[in-house]
Enzyme design. Sequence first.
Site, PDB file in Angstrom:
ATOM      1  N   GLY A  79       0.791  -1.224   0.000  1.00 28.93           N
ATOM      2  CA  GLY A  79       0.000   0.000   0.000  1.00 28.93           C
ATOM      3  C   GLY A  79       0.822   1.272   0.000  1.00 28.93           C
ATOM      4  O   GLY A  79       0.979   1.916   1.020  1.00 28.93           O
ATOM      5  N   ASP A 116      14.651   0.747   2.235  1.00 32.96           N
ATOM      6  CA  ASP A 116      14.801   1.825   1.251  1.00 32.96           C
ATOM      7  C   ASP A 116      13.462   2.329   0.712  1.00 32.96           C
ATOM      8  O   ASP A 116      13.248   3.544   0.622  1.00 32.96           O
ATOM      9  CB  ASP A 116      15.748   1.414   0.112  1.00 32.96           C
ATOM     10  CG  ASP A 116      15.296   0.141  -0.601  1.00 32.96           C
ATOM     11  OD1 ASP A 116      14.473  -0.613  -0.032  1.00 32.96           O
ATOM     12  OD2 ASP A 116      15.760  -0.099  -1.728  1.00 32.96           O
ATOM     13  N   GLY A 117      12.537   1.397   0.425  1.00 30.71           N
ATOM     14  CA  GLY A 117      11.237   1.796  -0.124  1.00 30.71           C
ATOM     15  C   GLY A 117      10.438   2.616   0.875  1.00 30.71           C
ATOM     16  O   GLY A 117       9.937   3.704   0.552  1.00 30.71           O
ATOM     17  N   SER A 118      10.361   2.128   2.112  1.00 31.87           N
ATOM     18  CA  SER A 118       9.593   2.846   3.144  1.00 31.87           C
ATOM     19  C   SER A 118      10.214   4.200   3.446  1.00 31.87           C
ATOM     20  O   SER A 118       9.497   5.197   3.610  1.00 31.87           O
ATOM     21  CB  SER A 118       9.566   2.040   4.447  1.00 31.87           C
ATOM     22  OG  SER A 118       8.916   0.827   4.242  1.00 31.87           O
ATOM     23  N   ILE A 140      16.500  -7.085   6.472  1.00 30.57           N
ATOM     24  CA  ILE A 140      17.388  -8.250   6.428  1.00 30.57           C
ATOM     25  C   ILE A 140      18.208  -8.237   5.139  1.00 30.57           C
ATOM     26  O   ILE A 140      19.255  -8.859   5.077  1.00 30.57           O
ATOM     27  CB  ILE A 140      16.612  -9.581   6.539  1.00 30.57           C
ATOM     28  CG1 ILE A 140      15.670  -9.799   5.351  1.00 30.57           C
ATOM     29  CG2 ILE A 140      15.866  -9.677   7.852  1.00 30.57           C
ATOM     30  CD1 ILE A 140      15.185 -11.243   5.237  1.00 30.57           C
ATOM     31  N   ASP A 141      17.735  -7.505   4.123  1.00 26.88           N
ATOM     32  CA  ASP A 141      18.420  -7.511   2.824  1.00 26.88           C
ATOM     33  C   ASP A 141      19.731  -6.710   2.857  1.00 26.88           C
ATOM     34  O   ASP A 141      20.582  -6.887   1.991  1.00 26.88           O
ATOM     35  CB  ASP A 141      17.509  -6.922   1.736  1.00 26.88           C
ATOM     36  CG  ASP A 141      16.143  -7.598   1.689  1.00 26.88           C
ATOM     37  OD1 ASP A 141      16.048  -8.768   2.102  1.00 26.88           O
ATOM     38  OD2 ASP A 141      15.167  -6.944   1.259  1.00 26.88           O
ATOM     39  N   GLY A 184      16.637 -11.810   0.510  1.00 31.50           N
ATOM     40  CA  GLY A 184      17.598 -10.731   0.241  1.00 31.50           C
ATOM     41  C   GLY A 184      17.159  -9.810  -0.871  1.00 31.50           C
ATOM     42  O   GLY A 184      17.831  -8.866  -1.218  1.00 31.50           O
ATOM     43  N   ARG A 185      16.029 -10.119  -1.460  1.00 33.76           N
ATOM     44  CA  ARG A 185      15.543  -9.393  -2.632  1.00 33.76           C
ATOM     45  C   ARG A 185      16.654  -9.284  -3.680  1.00 33.76           C
ATOM     46  O   ARG A 185      17.318 -10.277  -3.941  1.00 33.76           O
ATOM     47  CB  ARG A 185      14.983  -8.052  -2.228  1.00 33.76           C
ATOM     48  CG  ARG A 185      13.542  -7.977  -2.681  1.00 33.76           C
ATOM     49  CD  ARG A 185      12.867  -6.707  -2.498  1.00 33.76           C
ATOM     50  NE  ARG A 185      13.249  -5.941  -1.357  1.00 33.76           N
ATOM     51  CZ  ARG A 185      13.015  -4.650  -1.271  1.00 33.76           C
ATOM     52  NH1 ARG A 185      12.449  -4.036  -2.286  1.00 33.76           N
ATOM     53  NH2 ARG A 185      13.315  -3.996  -0.192  1.00 33.76           N
ATOM     54  N   GLU A 236      17.407 -15.503  -3.440  1.00 34.94           N
ATOM     55  CA  GLU A 236      16.106 -15.642  -4.107  1.00 34.94           C
ATOM     56  C   GLU A 236      16.001 -14.913  -5.450  1.00 34.94           C
ATOM     57  O   GLU A 236      15.224 -15.313  -6.307  1.00 34.94           O
ATOM     58  CB  GLU A 236      14.991 -15.163  -3.167  1.00 34.94           C
ATOM     59  CG  GLU A 236      15.115 -13.696  -2.776  1.00 34.94           C
ATOM     60  CD  GLU A 236      14.014 -13.219  -1.851  1.00 34.94           C
ATOM     61  OE1 GLU A 236      13.104 -13.994  -1.526  1.00 34.94           O
ATOM     62  OE2 GLU A 236      14.068 -12.036  -1.450  1.00 34.94           O
TER      63      GLU A 236
HETATM   64  O1  F6P Z   1      12.684  -7.070   2.111  1.00 35.47           O
HETATM   65  C1  F6P Z   1      12.617  -8.093   3.056  1.00 35.47           C
HETATM   66  C2  F6P Z   1      12.066  -9.366   2.451  1.00 35.47           C
HETATM   67  O2  F6P Z   1      12.082 -10.359   3.454  1.00 35.47           O
HETATM   68  C3  F6P Z   1      12.793  -9.844   1.204  1.00 35.47           C
HETATM   69  O3  F6P Z   1      14.031 -10.451   1.496  1.00 35.47           O
HETATM   70  C4  F6P Z   1      11.751 -10.744   0.594  1.00 35.47           C
HETATM   71  O4  F6P Z   1      11.914 -10.840  -0.788  1.00 35.47           O
HETATM   72  C5  F6P Z   1      10.446 -10.040   0.928  1.00 35.47           C
HETATM   73  O5  F6P Z   1      10.728  -9.179   2.032  1.00 35.47           O
HETATM   74  C6  F6P Z   1       9.323 -10.958   1.297  1.00 35.47           C
HETATM   75  O6  F6P Z   1       8.169 -10.213   1.472  1.00 35.47           O
HETATM   76  P1  F6P Z   1       6.835 -10.770   2.137  1.00 35.47           P
HETATM   77  O7  F6P Z   1       7.007 -10.724   3.621  1.00 35.47           O
HETATM   78  O8  F6P Z   1       5.779  -9.838   1.665  1.00 35.47           O
HETATM   79  O9  F6P Z   1       6.650 -12.166   1.655  1.00 35.47           O
END
Ligand code: F6P
Length: 359
Positions: A79, A116-118, A140-141, A184-185, A236
């Site tokens: 959101g 970073d996004g928030s 965590i990333d 880790g995105r 990932e």
């Molecule tokens: O940005 C943190 C993170 O845990 C990423 O490493 C991962 O890709 C994503 O969030 C997972 O998001 P969600 O909790 O919406 O599944």
Amino acid sequence: MGQRKRIGILTSGGDCAGLNAAIRAVVRCARTYDWEVWGISQATQGLMERPPKALLLSIDDVDRTLTMGGTILGTTNKGDPFAFKMPDGRVCDRSQDIINGYHQLGLDALIGIGGDGSLAILHRIATEGNIPFIGIPKTIDNDVGITERSIGFDTAVNIATEALDRLHFTAASHNRVMVLEVMGRDAGHIALNAGIAGGAHVIVIPEIPYRLQNICKTIQGRQQRGQHYSIVIVSEAVCTENGEHITKMQQFGECRLGGIGQYLADKIGDCTGAETRVTVLGHTQRGGISSPLDRLLASSFGVAAVEAIARGEFDRMVTWQHREVITVPIEEAIKTYCAVDPNDTLVTTARGLGICLGD
Ligand code: F6P
């Protein structure tokens, strides 16, 4: 100064270990100035509600939260308030509602704990709404710019390392190739750090393009030396050999990374003849008791954020640089994405250890 300030605090984006330690530090440090701290519920959504959803936090409220995972304030990673999806399907800009909510609470400053996004969203809202804002980096990333560390990263690395430690024994007992997929995105920090610490034989990260044959050569080389098991860790966001991300559709039309571990395991099995198994660590990396390092970082960041407010320093983010917590313009931090540098010391370390990085 001198007057009793009211500080708002919120956590935004995905949760991670150490958020409560940061909230606790803000409350405790604000107490030394006799300021109030208002905990805003569910990120910016708490400020959209009427009345705005926030609670006055006492020292006792945060008493047993130092080690606690998650966030006592709640959070959301959905959101975008500038393009907010309403229940009837319309998309609205709700930033002014957030600004109004902040002012309704009579706050003097806002501390936002986010990735970073928030932080980019909060910075924009703060600028438009004339809100004195301080950011604290968490994820965590570990991909927030300008800071060497973000809250939550160390705990995630510990969890992934522990998983590798466990996989070694079962892999060796069964002569299997174990593939561990970590989060880790777009950044490979968790895989690189845990991979070295956990003795992986192959580390695959998005920043270093791999070739399957190089990975298989490493595994076959081990087989020829009588080591019939191998440990692979993969981020990932690593792509298939065709350069495509593997994603999974979640509820509510959300698309999330996931599946590259299985893809690699299948390919490795076909190519080497080894029996393979996949472990996807998922959200265990975000939960649980925070590591001592994350508690130290979160505590230092929380104190530094309050001290920045006391100095009247705004529009800044607290960062960890060269064993010191300083503040930097938040604009700088959010425009610099921090992926793994292929020339990073840890990349050199991995190569020096003979770990295959796939290239
Ligand atoms: O940005 C943190 C993170 O845990 C990423 O490493 C991962 O890709 C994503 O969030 C997972 O998001 P969600 O909790 O919406 O599944």
